[in-house]
Design a protein around this motif. Structure first.
Motif, PDB file in Angstrom:
ATOM      1  N   LEU A   1      -3.231  -5.302  -3.372  1.00 46.36           N
ATOM      2  CA  LEU A   1      -3.046  -5.706  -4.769  1.00 46.36           C
ATOM      3  C   LEU A   1      -1.972  -4.798  -5.375  1.00 46.36           C
ATOM      4  CD1 LEU A   1      -3.959  -7.211  -7.375  1.00 46.36           C
ATOM      5  CD2 LEU A   1      -5.749  -5.493  -7.611  1.00 46.36           C
ATOM      6  N   TYR A   2      -0.942  -5.457  -5.772  1.00 44.52           N
ATOM      7  CA  TYR A   2       0.154  -4.673  -6.361  1.00 44.52           C
ATOM      8  C   TYR A   2       0.727  -5.432  -7.532  1.00 44.52           C
ATOM      9  CZ  TYR A   2       4.614  -2.222  -6.912  1.00 44.52           C
ATOM     10  OH  TYR A   2       5.680  -1.515  -7.447  1.00 44.52           O
TER      11      TYR A   2
ATOM     12  N   HIS B   1      -1.651  -9.808  -2.135  1.00 46.70           N
ATOM     13  CA  HIS B   1      -0.919 -10.168  -0.920  1.00 46.70           C
ATOM     14  C   HIS B   1      -1.855 -10.135   0.255  1.00 46.70           C
ATOM     15  CE1 HIS B   1       2.799  -9.473  -3.232  1.00 46.70           C
ATOM     16  NE2 HIS B   1       2.108  -8.472  -3.759  1.00 46.70           N
ATOM     17  N   ASP B   2      -1.609 -11.052   1.153  1.00 45.11           N
ATOM     18  CA  ASP B   2      -2.446 -11.123   2.355  1.00 45.11           C
ATOM     19  C   ASP B   2      -1.832 -10.224   3.410  1.00 45.11           C
ATOM     20  OD1 ASP B   2      -3.987 -11.790   4.514  1.00 45.11           O
ATOM     21  OD2 ASP B   2      -3.943 -13.961   4.123  1.00 45.11           O
TER      22      ASP B   2
ATOM     23  N   ALA C   1       5.713  -4.698   3.288  1.00 44.19           N
ATOM     24  CA  ALA C   1       5.636  -5.227   1.921  1.00 44.19           C
ATOM     25  C   ALA C   1       6.119  -4.176   0.926  1.00 44.19           C
ATOM     26  CB  ALA C   1       4.207  -5.652   1.602  1.00 44.19           C
ATOM     27  N   ASN C   2       5.719  -2.933   1.132  1.00 41.89           N
ATOM     28  CA  ASN C   2       6.105  -1.872   0.203  1.00 41.89           C
ATOM     29  C   ASN C   2       7.618  -1.642   0.229  1.00 41.89           C
ATOM     30  OD1 ASN C   2       3.523  -1.586  -0.640  1.00 41.89           O
ATOM     31  ND2 ASN C   2       3.042   0.132   0.724  1.00 41.89           N
TER      32      ASN C   2
ATOM     33  N   ASN D   1       9.989  -2.250  -2.778  1.00 43.16           N
ATOM     34  CA  ASN D   1      10.536  -0.982  -3.200  1.00 43.16           C
ATOM     35  C   ASN D   1       9.466  -0.116  -3.856  1.00 43.16           C
ATOM     36  OD1 ASN D   1      12.401   1.015  -3.577  1.00 43.16           O
ATOM     37  ND2 ASN D   1      13.240   0.137  -5.491  1.00 43.16           N
ATOM     38  N   THR D   2       8.368   0.031  -3.195  1.00 42.86           N
ATOM     39  CA  THR D   2       7.290   0.861  -3.743  1.00 42.86           C
ATOM     40  C   THR D   2       6.694   1.709  -2.636  1.00 42.86           C
ATOM     41  OG1 THR D   2       5.248   0.848  -4.998  1.00 42.86           O
ATOM     42  CG2 THR D   2       5.521  -0.906  -3.414  1.00 42.86           C
ATOM     43  N   GLU D   3       5.738   2.540  -3.038  1.00 47.25           N
ATOM     44  CA  GLU D   3       5.030   3.347  -2.033  1.00 47.25           C
ATOM     45  C   GLU D   3       3.628   2.784  -1.903  1.00 47.25           C
ATOM     46  OE1 GLU D   3       4.990   7.387  -3.413  1.00 47.25           O
ATOM     47  OE2 GLU D   3       6.841   6.963  -4.505  1.00 47.25           O
ATOM     48  N   SER D   4       3.012   3.092  -0.783  1.00 46.99           N
ATOM     49  CA  SER D   4       1.646   2.594  -0.580  1.00 46.99           C
ATOM     50  C   SER D   4       0.723   3.154  -1.645  1.00 46.99           C
ATOM     51  CB  SER D   4       1.166   2.961   0.815  1.00 46.99           C
ATOM     52  OG  SER D   4       1.064   4.369   0.922  1.00 46.99           O
ATOM     53  N   SER D   5       1.108   4.321  -2.190  1.00 46.94           N
ATOM     54  CA  SER D   5       0.205   4.933  -3.167  1.00 46.94           C
ATOM     55  C   SER D   5       0.131   4.135  -4.461  1.00 46.94           C
ATOM     56  CB  SER D   5       0.682   6.357  -3.476  1.00 46.94           C
ATOM     57  OG  SER D   5       1.987   6.302  -4.047  1.00 46.94           O
ATOM     58  N   ARG D   6       1.083   3.220  -4.641  1.00 49.59           N
ATOM     59  CA  ARG D   6       1.072   2.426  -5.871  1.00 49.59           C
ATOM     60  C   ARG D   6       0.214   1.167  -5.749  1.00 49.59           C
ATOM     61  NH1 ARG D   6       1.606   5.412  -8.863  1.00 49.59           N
ATOM     62  NH2 ARG D   6       3.196   6.990  -8.750  1.00 49.59           N
TER      63      ARG D   6
END
Ligand code: ADP
Ligand code: MG
Length: 886
Positions: free
Chosen positions: A202-203, A208-209, A259-260, A264-269
């Motif tokens: 969930l972002y 997302h699957d 996906a990250n 353009n994100t980190e998994s922590s987000r």
């Protein structure tokens, strides 16, 4: 520093105390008592919790069990950077795992103390973390509850380390996801149960699957009735074993990284969510149904299989730190807000739940919607908050701790997710049905076999019995034949020896015993006597016949009675009868002489033998009066002793049977004595013998008048009324019948009840009695017809007057020829007199006369009937009317 008393003081808002303890809602004693996270659900409470199709966690249904969200805190060890950078500083937290407390340092001299359900130090192994945090949840999932394990904390504090480590190189490093699946796989049976998994990210409020990146915006679907949340668009992969699951996690992780990068994100987000659906079938026996509603549906000893559907949700949340701190490069502020929307919504919901607020903003974010069952719902939920030791991150650590403390106040109502397993029920029933049918078939076969066996056995037994029976009959037959032959042989031998003896002039030689001779002589005497009796009765009948014929002749000689041919015929018959009579008399004389010779040969006859012989009526003792004296015998008739009287009357009866003795007996007053016996004695034998004697005496015309004069008719009538024995009745009827033949006594006989007495005796159907009655009626009718013919009598027949006609008509065709003959004659006599004709016609006598005129075996009677019918105008007219021809 901290003491339990402090804790409580603090709990009661004593602000002078520096120690701050944020306590969960549950009583502290519960917390102290629980050595682990493990649920304290008792079996009974879980049993009472079993309900199907109950609404979700909306409201608080009575059938659910309270289950507070459990919270553990885990401290990450210092990492390499911290070891260097913070080398001169002490950790900002101090853990007291044995009392499950955490101290957050404020400054060098002050700290806040917090209590958690579990406090896991930097040394806590992954295994221990799994056991205290996740294992109880996994167990609940296997029992059919929903379960949630969630990690919350600042980025880099070990959330993913705790939940998602695969432990490829070092198995001891395996995280909660891997260990949970191991546990689940170990506790299900692949034949009946199933596990399927979805893995999502969930972002920025989109789902997302992770198993199929094509599904990048999965919608959440909520069941309006149950409140259950599902993601129909998510890939659901069936898990067959641990390897396939590990593979799935790797794929998911790979997709997450991809996906990250793309986003353009980190998994922590982002939040990672693993959903494990467990369907576990519970057989009827295993499911402990105490609920009567269930048993009533399926019978008291039959529980349907149940399907328990547990769902385990493992959530690796995004870092809890504030965005500005972790750096949100490349994102606009709105975007940044959106990044953390779900997490802050979760915080708000937990706050609302912790404060028991009326409104819980579940719908504010996708995360809270997805987790609505985990917080304030029906799931068993464990939260692990991860913290780092660095004093530099003290503020984040404090906020994490606060989140954990609030979450501890969230109370869930655990509910089992269970439904009838209709598929497996139907499978089970089919199997059972097959088995029953096979059993039934087998039993039927056994039964048929048994029936056949019993049948065969019975047939065998029957044929055995038949054989035995036939053999026994054959044996019996042979024995009888042998016996018969034997007795014939003996008789022949006896006859031979008798013959030899008779050959010796009938005298006993010196060697023959006198007794033996007397014995054989005696049997011969008996035989001769029998013959003689037969002859006598035949003679009597012949005599009667002669008398009848004489009478008829008398009638026919009259000019008006018939033609000369008739007379001639009767003459012939008469001559023949006279000849017969003479021959019989001759035979009689021969037999008598034989008898006296045998008697002489037999020697002296004892008194007792005499007595035996008297008992046979008609026994002949012609020489007795000479021996004993008639007077003496007659005087014995008056004896008071019935025995003497009995013997005497028998002797007298025997004497009276002889015509020669009759006059002497009457002269000596015997008739009077005999009548007296009828009057005085109740003994039927005496009455019978006396009546017999009277009957014999009544054959004589003179005696008949005497009997009448001495009141004999009424005495005989009285005896006739009382007697039962046919032989007595026969004697009485015989006596009356004789009297009936007397022309001069007709009126008196009738007036003294003679005819009525005669008719009364037909109640005894003995043919001998009926024959005497018929003879009496014939005699009477004959006398009447004679008197009418002579003109001395007018008016209807007294027989008809006394009601004899029905019986006469009824017996006119009696089987016994003697009776028939008498009646036929009587009818003919009655018909002679015209005055009787009307009664006879109405009584049915005409038919009998017609029958007699046609069928009677005796020619004379036949012609008599014919003459009578034709000569009577009344009969003639009636016959013409009925068109009867004679
Ligand atoms: P998060 O997921 O919270 O951002 P990670 O799990 O990625 O944090 O951990 C950050 C780093 O810290 C990793 O390198 C991890 O190996 C290490 N780490 C975390 N927790 C522990 C622990 N309890 N013991 C040892 N190393 C840990
Ligand atoms: Mg992480």
């Amino acid at each position: 520093m901290a003491s339990s008393s402090n804790i409580y003081r603090n709990n009661s808002n004593n602000h002078r105390n520096t120690m701050k303890i944020d306590r969960p809602l549950a009583p502290s004693s519960n917390l102290r008592a629980s050595s682990s996270f493990k649920s304290k659900l008792t079996p009974s409470s879980s049993t009472s919790n079993v309900r199907r199709s109950s609404p979700a966690f909306l409201g608080r249904p009575d059938n659910s069990v309270s289950g507070r969200v459990r919270v553990a805190v885990r401290l990450r060890p210092r990492n390499a950077e911290e070891l260097v950078a913070d080398a001169d500083f002490a950790d900002c937290v101090e853990l007291q795992p044995e009392v499950k407390r955490l101290k957050l340092r404020k400054n060098n001299w002050d700290s806040d103390t917090y209590e958690f359900d579990e406090v896991l130090t930097e040394f806590a192994s992954q295994k221990r973390v799994y056991e205290v945090v996740a294992k109880p949840v996994v167990e609940s999932v296997l029992e059919g509850y929903n379960g949630t394990v969630m990690a919350y904390g600042q980025t880099g504090t070990g959330k993913t380390f705790t939940l998602g480590r695969l432990g490829d190189e070092d198995t001891s490093a395996r995280g909660i996801m891997v260990r949970a699946m191991e546990d689940i796989l170990e506790n299900i049976s692949p034949e009946t149960d199933s596990i399927s998994v979805s893995y999502l990210q969930l972002y920025m409020e989109s789902i997302h699957d992770l198993l199929n990146p094509v599904n990048d915006n999965i919608t959440i679907v909520e069941d309006p009735k149950t409140g259950d949340v599902s993601l129909p668009g998510a890939t659901l992969v069936e898990i067959s074993g641990q390897q396939s699951f590990m593979e799935l996690l790797r794929i998911g992780e790979a997709h997450r990284i991809a996906a990250n990068t793309k986003l353009n994100t980190e998994s922590s987000r982002s939040h990672a969510i693993l959903m494990v659906h467990v369907k576990k079938s519970v057989s009827g026996k295993e499911a402990d149904f105490s609920d009567n509603d269930n048993s009533s549906h399926f019978g008291s000893n039959f529980n349907p299989p149940m399907l328990r559907k547990g769902k385990l949700v493992v959530v690796d949340l995004a870092g809890s730190e504030r965005i500005h701190k972790s750096g949100s490069e490349g994102h606009m502020l709105e975007e940044a807000k959106s990044i953390n929307l779900s997490l802050s919504a979760l915080g708000k919901c937990i706050n609302a739940l912790a404060e028991n607020s009326a409104h819980v903003p579940v719908r504010d974010s996708k995360l809270t919607r997805l987790l609505r069952d985990s917080f304030g719902g029906t799931a068993r939920t464990s939260l692990i908050v991860t913290i780092g030791p660095s004093p530099r991150h003290r503020a984040e650590t404090s906020s994490t701790i606060s989140f954990g403390q609030r979450a501890m106040k969230v109370e869930n109502m655990l509910k089992i997710k269970e439904e009838f397993d209709y598929k497996s029920l139907s499978r089970r029933l089919e199997i059972q049905l097959d088995k029953l049918m096979a059993d039934n078939e087998r039993q039927q076969k056994a039964f048929d076999y048994e029936v056949d066996r019993i049948k065969l056995e019975a047939q065998d037994r029957i044929s055995e019995v038949e054989t035995n029976c036939a053999e026994a009959l054959e044996r019996e037959k042979r024995k009888c034949q042998m016996d018969y032959m034997e007795s014939i042989k003996k008789l022949e031998e006896k006859w031979m020896s008798n013959h030899q003896k008779n050959g010796n002039n009938g005298f006993a030689n010196g060697t023959t015993s006198r007794e033996g001779q007397v014995g054989s002589d005696r049997s011969e005497i008996t035989e001769l006597k029998k013959l003689l009796q037969n002859e006598s009765s035949m003679r009597k009948a012949a005599e009667e016949e002669v008398t009848n014929l004489k009478n008829q002749l008398y009638q026919f000689t009259k000019p008006e009675a018939g033609g000369t041919s008739c007379i001639l015929e009767l003459h012939k018959l008469l001559e023949e009868e006279t000849r017969k009579n003479k021959r019989l008399e001759e035979e009689n004389a021969v037999l008598r002489s034989q008898l006296s010779q045998q008697t002489l040969e037999a020697g002296q006859v004892t008194h007792s033998q005499l007595r035996d012989e008297y008992s046979g009526e008609g026994a002949l003792m012609t020489n007795l009066p000479g021996q004993v004296g008639l007077q003496k015998i007659l005087s014995l008739l008056e004896s008071e002793d019935p025995n003497i009287c009995m013997h005497a009357v028998k002797v007298v009866a025997n004497l009276a049977a002889e015509e020669a003795n009759q006059e002497k007996i009457v002269e000596a007053g015997g008739l009077t004595s005999l009548l007296m016996l009828l009057r005085n004695f109740d003994d039927e034998t005496i009455c019978r013998v006396a009546a017999g004697a009277i009957a014999n005496l009544a054959m004589n015309e003179a005696n008949q008048e005497l009997i009448m004069a001495e009141g004999g008719i009424s005495l005989l009538a009285m005896t006739a009324g009382d007697a039962e024995d046919p032989q007595t009745l026969r004697m009485v009827a015989g006596a009356i019948a004789n009297l009936c033949g007397n022309d001069r006594l007709q009126m008196r006989l009738r007036s003294e009840g003679g005819i009525k007495a005669l008719l009364g005796m037909v109640r005894c159907r003995h043919p001998d009695v009926l024959s005497q009655v018929a003879r009496g009626i014939a005699n009477f009718a004959k006398c009447e017809s004679r008197a009418s013919a002579q003109g001395s009598r007018r008016g209807r027949s007294l027989l008809i007057e006394d009601g004899a006609l029905p019986w006469i008509v009824q017996n006119a065709n009696n089987e016994a020829s003697l009776i028939r003959r008498h009646i036929e004659l009587a009818l003919c006599h009655l018909a002679q007199h015209e005055v009787n004709a009307k009664d006879m016609i109405s009584g049915g006598a005409l038919w009998e006369l017609v029958r007699i005129s046609r069928d009677c075996s005796r020619e004379d009677i036949r012609s008599l009937a014919r003459c009578t019918l034709t000569s009577s105008p009344t009969f003639y007219a009636e016959m013409r009317r009925l068109r009867i021809e004679v």
